[in-house]
Design a protein around this motif. Structure first.
Motif, PDB file in Angstrom:
ATOM      1  N   VAL A 277       0.797  -1.234   0.000  1.00 44.41           N
ATOM      2  CA  VAL A 277       0.000   0.000   0.000  1.00 44.41           C
ATOM      3  C   VAL A 277       0.827   1.281   0.000  1.00 44.41           C
ATOM      4  O   VAL A 277       0.363   2.320  -0.484  1.00 44.41           O
ATOM      5  CB  VAL A 277      -1.003   0.043   1.190  1.00 44.41           C
ATOM      6  CG1 VAL A 277      -1.955  -1.142   1.136  1.00 44.41           C
ATOM      7  CG2 VAL A 277      -0.294   0.120   2.542  1.00 44.41           C
TER       8      VAL A 277
ATOM      9  N   ASP B 237       1.093   3.724  -3.117  1.00 46.43           N
ATOM     10  CA  ASP B 237      -0.104   4.500  -3.449  1.00 46.43           C
ATOM     11  C   ASP B 237      -0.088   5.847  -2.721  1.00 46.43           C
ATOM     12  O   ASP B 237      -0.387   6.898  -3.311  1.00 46.43           O
ATOM     13  CB  ASP B 237      -1.378   3.742  -3.054  1.00 46.43           C
ATOM     14  CG  ASP B 237      -1.737   2.648  -4.057  1.00 46.43           C
ATOM     15  OD1 ASP B 237      -1.222   2.686  -5.192  1.00 46.43           O
ATOM     16  OD2 ASP B 237      -2.536   1.764  -3.699  1.00 46.43           O
ATOM     17  N   THR B 238       0.227   5.821  -1.449  1.00 43.52           N
ATOM     18  CA  THR B 238       0.274   7.065  -0.677  1.00 43.52           C
ATOM     19  C   THR B 238       1.456   7.921  -1.105  1.00 43.52           C
ATOM     20  O   THR B 238       1.312   9.130  -1.344  1.00 43.52           O
ATOM     21  CB  THR B 238       0.346   6.756   0.835  1.00 43.52           C
ATOM     22  OG1 THR B 238      -0.912   6.213   1.253  1.00 43.52           O
ATOM     23  CG2 THR B 238       0.646   8.009   1.653  1.00 43.52           C
TER      24      THR B 238
ATOM     25  N   SER C  89      -7.292   5.905   5.168  1.00 44.22           N
ATOM     26  CA  SER C  89      -7.175   4.724   4.308  1.00 44.22           C
ATOM     27  C   SER C  89      -6.727   3.559   5.185  1.00 44.22           C
ATOM     28  O   SER C  89      -5.702   3.641   5.858  1.00 44.22           O
ATOM     29  CB  SER C  89      -6.147   4.994   3.200  1.00 44.22           C
ATOM     30  OG  SER C  89      -6.008   3.843   2.399  1.00 44.22           O
TER      31      SER C  89
ATOM     32  N   PRO D 264      -6.389  -0.437   4.901  1.00 46.66           N
ATOM     33  CA  PRO D 264      -6.504  -1.671   4.127  1.00 46.66           C
ATOM     34  C   PRO D 264      -6.732  -2.912   4.995  1.00 46.66           C
ATOM     35  O   PRO D 264      -6.116  -3.067   6.045  1.00 46.66           O
ATOM     36  CB  PRO D 264      -5.133  -1.755   3.433  1.00 46.66           C
ATOM     37  CG  PRO D 264      -4.194  -1.002   4.334  1.00 46.66           C
ATOM     38  CD  PRO D 264      -5.024   0.108   4.911  1.00 46.66           C
TER      39      PRO D 264
ATOM     40  N   TYR E 228     -10.192   1.185   2.043  1.00 46.74           N
ATOM     41  CA  TYR E 228      -8.917   1.513   1.406  1.00 46.74           C
ATOM     42  C   TYR E 228      -9.118   2.574   0.331  1.00 46.74           C
ATOM     43  O   TYR E 228      -9.839   2.341  -0.650  1.00 46.74           O
ATOM     44  CB  TYR E 228      -8.284   0.266   0.781  1.00 46.74           C
ATOM     45  CG  TYR E 228      -6.898   0.574   0.244  1.00 46.74           C
ATOM     46  CD1 TYR E 228      -5.857   0.861   1.120  1.00 46.74           C
ATOM     47  CD2 TYR E 228      -6.645   0.639  -1.124  1.00 46.74           C
ATOM     48  CE1 TYR E 228      -4.598   1.190   0.652  1.00 46.74           C
ATOM     49  CE2 TYR E 228      -5.385   0.965  -1.605  1.00 46.74           C
ATOM     50  CZ  TYR E 228      -4.370   1.241  -0.706  1.00 46.74           C
ATOM     51  OH  TYR E 228      -3.124   1.572  -1.170  1.00 46.74           O
TER      52      TYR E 228
ATOM     53  N   HIS F 126      -5.182   4.599  -3.045  1.00 47.30           N
ATOM     54  CA  HIS F 126      -4.894   4.452  -4.474  1.00 47.30           C
ATOM     55  C   HIS F 126      -5.429   5.606  -5.313  1.00 47.30           C
ATOM     56  O   HIS F 126      -5.034   5.765  -6.458  1.00 47.30           O
ATOM     57  CB  HIS F 126      -5.501   3.138  -4.983  1.00 47.30           C
ATOM     58  CG  HIS F 126      -6.997   3.114  -4.835  1.00 47.30           C
ATOM     59  ND1 HIS F 126      -7.615   3.203  -3.606  1.00 47.30           N
ATOM     60  CD2 HIS F 126      -7.994   3.064  -5.741  1.00 47.30           C
ATOM     61  CE1 HIS F 126      -8.914   3.189  -3.773  1.00 47.30           C
ATOM     62  NE2 HIS F 126      -9.178   3.104  -5.057  1.00 47.30           N
TER      63      HIS F 126
ATOM     64  N   PRO G 236     -10.478  -2.038  -3.352  1.00 46.26           N
ATOM     65  CA  PRO G 236     -10.324  -0.615  -3.041  1.00 46.26           C
ATOM     66  C   PRO G 236     -11.645   0.142  -3.147  1.00 46.26           C
ATOM     67  O   PRO G 236     -12.594  -0.346  -3.769  1.00 46.26           O
ATOM     68  CB  PRO G 236      -9.357  -0.140  -4.129  1.00 46.26           C
ATOM     69  CG  PRO G 236      -9.670  -0.998  -5.310  1.00 46.26           C
ATOM     70  CD  PRO G 236     -10.090  -2.344  -4.762  1.00 46.26           C
TER      71      PRO G 236
END
Ligand SMILES: NC(=O)N[C@@H](CC(=O)O)C(=O)O
Ligand SMILES: [Zn+2]
Ligand SMILES: [Zn+2]
Length: 345
Positions: A27, A30-31, A250, A252, A268, A271, A333
């Motif tokens: 993950v 993505d951030t 977020s 996950p 989540y 993304h 997501p």
């Protein structure tokens, strides 16, 4: 700025779950693609309780970053009944710990080691006020007699208001606010009280959890509320008030843990996080307010410099994949299989 592109100072995420191990590696990109910094939640299992825990976790996050990507994890400590005031002072002195997180025991994911009674942590909270280290709140009571949709509003009355009377200089962030009561409370409070807002609470009301059937991927805590609350949250986010800022929350969870008889709470959104906020602000004709909300207000509250880089979003429809990753770690997501308006350039 044309209608189809949007350039803003690289934003920060003031409430984020990065997890650990394989999930962290999956993950984090993505951030880091979107945000320069993030306040990293400490609700690992076991939690990030000490300065040493936070230092080690910070190293694992930095080690998981793709090469060439700059991203600064802003660490937090998990408050327990036994956190000594000396650990608070050590945290402040560390320079890399920026806040302490209060989970009422049992309120949410990995909160079992949280605070059982606020009176037990009074000395730690006094130390936080003294050294000016912000307290981050999962603001829901855990009383089984209180309706789940009322737990945030009751938390303000029973816990937060008395706390601020005892410690009026304590800096507090009411995280992931979901109600008109919270928005009004923060707006009426003094400058040391702020709140983060998630993209999903700005975009969806509680109908999303029941659209044509039970929708586990729309389930998070605090749970989505009715439309009047969502409208109040949008008004707060777009108000320009510097005490409201971006925090995605977020969170996950593997698909199998969400699609279960007792599914985990958490959505989540990393993304496509800033793109989702752009959508909300555009719908409210407030795109000119997005940059301050996403890139300035949080940094100002935490006493950190503004980022220098910029990011650009383009208006170009695309479809979010229905699943991210594969195998037992795959994540469904937010917006899975659905369309997005904005895309990161
Ligand atoms: N928001 C959620 O529904 N879940 C978060 C915990 C939290 O922020 O309360 C998680 O860690 O999964
Ligand atoms: Zn929470
Ligand atoms: Zn969270």
């Amino acid at each position: 700025m044309s209608l189809s592109t949007l350039t803003l100072t690289r934003p920060d995420d003031w409430h984020l779950h990065l997890r650990d191990g394989e999930m962290l590696a999956a993950v984090l990109p993505d951030t880091a693609k979107r945000f320069a910094r993030a306040i990293v939640m400490p609700n690992l299992n076991p939690p990030v309780r000490t300065v040493a825990d936070a230092a080690a976790y910070r190293e694992r996050i930095l080690a998981a970053l793709p090469t060439g990507v700059t991203f600064e994890p802003l660490m937090t400590l998990y408050l327990t009944d036994n956190t000594p005031p000396t650990e608070i002072i050590k945290a402040k002195d560390s320079g890399f710990i920026h806040a302490v997180k209060y989970y009422p025991a049992g309120a949410t994911t990995n909160s079992n080691s949280g605070v059982t009674d606020i009176r037990r942590v009074e000395a730690a909270l006094e130390a936080m006020q003294e050294v000016n280290l912000p307290l981050l709140l999962h603001g829901e009571v855990t009383d089984a007699n209180i309706d789940i949709f009322d737990r945030e509003a009751v938390f303000i009355e029973r816990i937060l208001e008395p706390l601020l009377q005892r410690l009026p200089r304590l800096r507090v962030v009411l995280e992931h606010i979901t109600t008109s009561q919270s928005a009004a409370f923060v707006a009426q409070s003094s400058a040391n009280i702020a709140a983060t807002l998630t993209a999903h609470h700005l975009l969806y009301n509680r109908n999303a959890m029941f659209q044509g059937g039970i929708r586990p991927h729309a389930y998070c805590l605090p749970v989505l509320k009715r439309e009047t609350h969502r409208q109040a949250l949008i008004a707060a986010a777009t108000s320009g008030n510097p005490r409201f800022f971006l925090g995605t929350d977020s969170a996950p969870h593997p698909r199998h843990a969400k699609e279960a008889a007792c599914g985990c709470a958490g959505i989540y959104s990393a993304h496509t996080a800033i793109e989702l906020y752009a959508e909300v602000f555009e719908q409210d004709a407030a795109l000119d307010k997005l940059e301050a909300f996403a890139s300035f207000h949080g940094a100002d509250f935490y006493g950190l410099p503004h980022n220098q880089e910029r990011i650009t979003l383009v208006k170009q429809p695309w479809t979010v994949p229905s699943l991210l990753g594969e195998g037992t770690g795959a994540i469904v997501p937010l917006r899975a299989g659905e369309n997005m308006v904005w895309q990161l350039a």
